[in-house]
Design a protein around this motif. Structure first.
Motif, short mmCIF file in Angstrom:
data_model
loop_
_atom_site.label_atom_id
_atom_site.label_comp_id
_atom_site.label_asym_id
_atom_site.label_seq_id
_atom_site.Cartn_x
_atom_site.Cartn_y
_atom_site.Cartn_z
N UNK B 213 0.81 -1.21 0.00
CA UNK B 213 0.00 0.00 0.00
C UNK B 213 0.85 1.26 0.00
N UNK B 214 2.07 1.16 0.54
CA UNK B 214 2.95 2.32 0.56
C UNK B 214 3.28 2.79 -0.85
N UNK B 217 0.27 4.48 -2.29
CA UNK B 217 0.05 5.82 -1.74
C UNK B 217 0.96 6.82 -2.43
N UNK B 218 2.18 6.39 -2.71
CA UNK B 218 3.13 7.33 -3.25
C UNK B 218 2.93 7.62 -4.73
N UNK B 219 2.54 6.62 -5.51
CA UNK B 219 2.55 6.82 -6.96
C UNK B 219 1.18 6.88 -7.62
N UNK B 237 -6.58 8.39 -4.60
CA UNK B 237 -5.62 7.94 -3.60
C UNK B 237 -5.75 8.68 -2.27
N UNK B 241 -6.62 6.79 1.59
CA UNK B 241 -5.66 6.73 2.69
C UNK B 241 -6.06 7.65 3.84
N UNK B 242 -6.83 8.67 3.53
CA UNK B 242 -7.21 9.57 4.62
C UNK B 242 -8.50 9.14 5.29
N UNK B 252 -6.02 -3.86 6.42
CA UNK B 252 -4.69 -3.85 5.79
C UNK B 252 -3.84 -2.73 6.37
N UNK B 253 -4.44 -1.55 6.50
CA UNK B 253 -3.69 -0.40 7.02
C UNK B 253 -3.30 -0.61 8.48
N UNK B 255 -2.56 -3.40 9.80
CA UNK B 255 -1.57 -4.48 9.90
C UNK B 255 -0.14 -3.98 9.73
N UNK B 256 0.02 -2.76 9.29
CA UNK B 256 1.36 -2.27 8.98
C UNK B 256 1.99 -1.65 10.23
N UNK B 324 -5.76 7.17 9.75
CA UNK B 324 -4.37 6.72 9.85
C UNK B 324 -3.68 7.46 11.00
#
Lengths: 323, 324
Positions: B213-214, B217-219, B237, B241-242, B252-253, B255-256, B324
């Protein structure tokens, strides 16, 4: 506190033939690493492929003899152990591998897998084996019903739990986990991470946790060593390392790992490839990729030392330690 | 008109007890020059979805529904017709660069082959294009590298060669299936940066398939999250994420192990993904969902709009206030 295990200037070179008539070359997998792990501590080792982290683990486990240097377990060299002492060492130090599909024997049941170390070391009588194994499996979140099943019946996450149970069976003092999460899905990684972190809290076992995933290392480790081309380039307590990485390679590694913030972040990612450990660059091994290199970097090998004013931190970089 | 539009896309395998649906009723669109990130864990059907876009599903699998590329239906095209699109209009980069390159051929030859399969150009012209392509994927000294064999290159360089091959005929859609999973962290960042730069330079669209997911988020600009062969959340995106709206995305978020979660137990999703022949009735995530209510098990929820441009397949989506 006296360390449980201690690597003293461990060097491991492998011979490689460059060409049929060429002279022999050496792959310098580990080039002089000193580390210690104290009781009930977690040492994280971070590095990319070719950094020597797995070779170092094999030497620490006495699966491979170092070219030079020594490994001491509870103060005594493991390479001088007799049969009896080696057996005790094998019990005290366990390993969890990366691939839970390859590290379980497909032809024996979970019960046999987990009870085998107990039988080998004579830790439980015939009658006690089953309840004991069931108890160990329970501690990794598996029920009694799995005892008579075979590895192929389980998912990757469950298999990794079985591997952890097998390592725990003999009540080891140290567990070396070599990339134990890389083969698993994100949601399953979190399950295994929780098991490992509760073991760390409640069992008194020390861990060496090898990983390329910085987030996982930060989550679990007390102390972190960053390796690059066979050398430790930075070593420090985990919180201060992640707060303020000193070595440009550590900073570059952090910059390479994406955050979960949407959108691009301006970061300085190390350029180029990791050089081959057969042709380690002269001077600082990181200098060809380093954005901050200056005159001595390609000539003088930096020593791992404490920069002034940075208590508890070690870094091998000319920026921090005058040469 | 969007560049690619999948509508009700389904993929099934032949099974002993009848066909097994592994991708179910997938609908999404990829705009011209946009970056779509498709996230999911193993078994979610994300890779099969990618393969279906190029008409290269494994034997025994078949696709139903619709895939429209520039308005043209791809499902049902003949092998011949598909071949003229594959590599030219839509091309793909795979996870493992070593197994995707032919070990006994020079890389220059392999890239030239891709060019000459689609374009009528002379050998000489193709050779100079190959060098251009290698330098556009930032391979140093390309005129020497063309004569290298794959084993002479590092993993990162091989993946650059794969990308050069994929963009050789100027496709308008690049499908990248876990292109950096086999690579080291610092090299991963370089390759993603490269894909992004090429997308900008060539106004190409990218479909990035990943479990990370990182990276998304970035691309990515648009994100789809897959679970058990279904899209469970689709959104720009920033929104996802927000303020994720599907409990699986939230799981999923959670779990990181992020900064600041040190020492606090993570909240992993319990259990594991059920196999495609043993999915629960109703919501497919209901057996693992911490937000489950009786209504979840009765009927499978629709993927519905819960905020402008933000779609989620959950009857309680509006209640999700996780941050997050």
């Amino acid at each position: 506190m006296a360390p449980i295990i201690e690597a003293e200037n461990v060097v491991k070179h492998f011979p490689v033939k460059k060409s049929m008539f060429g002279k022999e070359a050496w792959l310098k997998a580990v080039g002089g690493v000193s580390l210690q792990v104290a009781e009930n501590r977690v040492l994280g080792i971070v590095g990319e492929s070719g950094s020597g982290k797995s070779t170092l683990a094999r030497v620490l486990l006495a699966l491979s003899r170092p070219t030079a240097g020594d490994v001491k377990f509870e103060g005594r060299s493991i390479f001088g152990f007799d049969r009896q002492q080696m057996k005790a060492f094998r019990r005290a130090v366990q390993i969890i591998f990366q691939d839970p599909f390859a590290s379980l024997n497909p032809r024996i049941t979970v019960f046999d897998t987990v009870s085998e170390p107990l039988r080998i070391h004579g830790l439980a009588g015939r009658g006690e084996l089953r309840p004991k194994v069931a108890g160990i499996l329970k501690s990794v979140g598996l029920g009694e019903e799995v005892l008579d099943r075979y590895p192929h019946e389980f998912s990757g996450g469950q298999r990794q739990r079985i591997c952890i149970a097998r390592a725990l069976a003999v009540s080891p003092r140290l567990i070396i986990a070599d990339e134990p999460l890389s083969a698993l899905d994100v949601s399953i990684q979190a399950q295994i991470l929780n098991i490992l972190s509760s073991l760390k809290e409640n069992s008194g076992i020390s861990f060496i946790f090898i990983s390329h995933d910085l987030r996982v290392v930060e989550y679990l480790s007390d102390e972190v060593a960053v390796m690059y081309l066979g050398k430790v380039v930075e070593q420090s307590g985990a919180p201060s390392l992640f707060e303020e990485p000193l070595h440009p390679y550590t900073a570059g590694l952090f910059a390479s790992a994406p955050s979960l913030k949407p959108g691009k972040s301006r970061r300085e990612v190390p350029k180029g490839d990791v050089p081959s450990p057969i042709d380690v660059p002269p001077g600082c091994p990181f200098h060809p990729r380093c954005p901050k290199r200056f005159s001595p970097c390609d000539k003088v090998v930096p020593r791992l030392g404490q920069p002034s004013g940075k208590t508890g931190r070690l870094v091998a970089c000319h920026l921090w330690n005058p040469y | 008109m969007p560049l690619l539009e999948a509508g009700g896309l389904s993929i099934s395998f032949k099974g002993r007890g009848g066909p097994v649906k592994v991708v179910n009723n997938l609908s999404f669109t990829i705009g011209e020059g946009s970056f779509f990130g498709l996230a999911g864990e193993s078994g979610s059907g994300k890779s099969l979805t990618a393969l279906s876009l190029l008409g290269i599903l494994p034997a025994g699998a078949s696709a139903g529904g619709s895939i429209r590329f520039r308005g043209r239906e791809l499902i049902g095209l003949s092998q011949e017709e598909m071949r003229s699109i594959r590599g030219r209009e839509i091309s793909m980069v795979f996870q493992e660069p070593m197994t995707s390159l032919n070990p006994v051929l020079k890389i220059g030859y392999q890239i030239r082959e891709a060019l000459q399969a689609h374009l009528r150009i002379s050998r000489k012209e193709a050779d100079s294009r190959v060098i251009e392509l290698l330098s556009s994927v930032r391979i140093p000294a390309p005129e020497h590298r063309v004569n290298d064999y794959p084993h002479q290159l590092s993993g990162g360089m091989r993946q650059r060669v794969m990308i050069a091959m994929a963009i050789a005929c100027g496709p308008s859609l690049l499908v990248a299936d876990e292109p950096t999973t086999a690579l080291d962290v610092t090299i991963q960042a370089q390759i993603l940066e490269l894909i992004n730069t090429l997308k900008e330079e060539r106004n190409m669209s990218v479909l990035l398939i990943t479990h990370d997911l990182g990276t998304i988020a970035e691309h990515a600009e648009q994100v789809g999250v897959m679970y058990a062969g279904r899209l469970v959340e689709v959104s720009p995106v920033k929104e996802i994420f927000e303020g994720p709206k599907h409990p699986y995305t939230i799981g999923l978020l959670e779990s990181i192990p992020l900064k600041g979660r040190r020492g606090t137990p993570l909240k992993p999703i319990p259990g594991s993904v059920p196999p495609p022949w043993d999915l629960p009735a109703g919501c497919k995530f209901s057996t693992r969902c911490p937000y489950v209510i009786p209504g979840c098990e009765r009927q499978e929820p629709e993927l519905r709009q819960v905020a402008p441009g933000h779609f989620a397949r959950c009857i309680r989506a509006e209640e999700m206030a996780w941050r997050l």
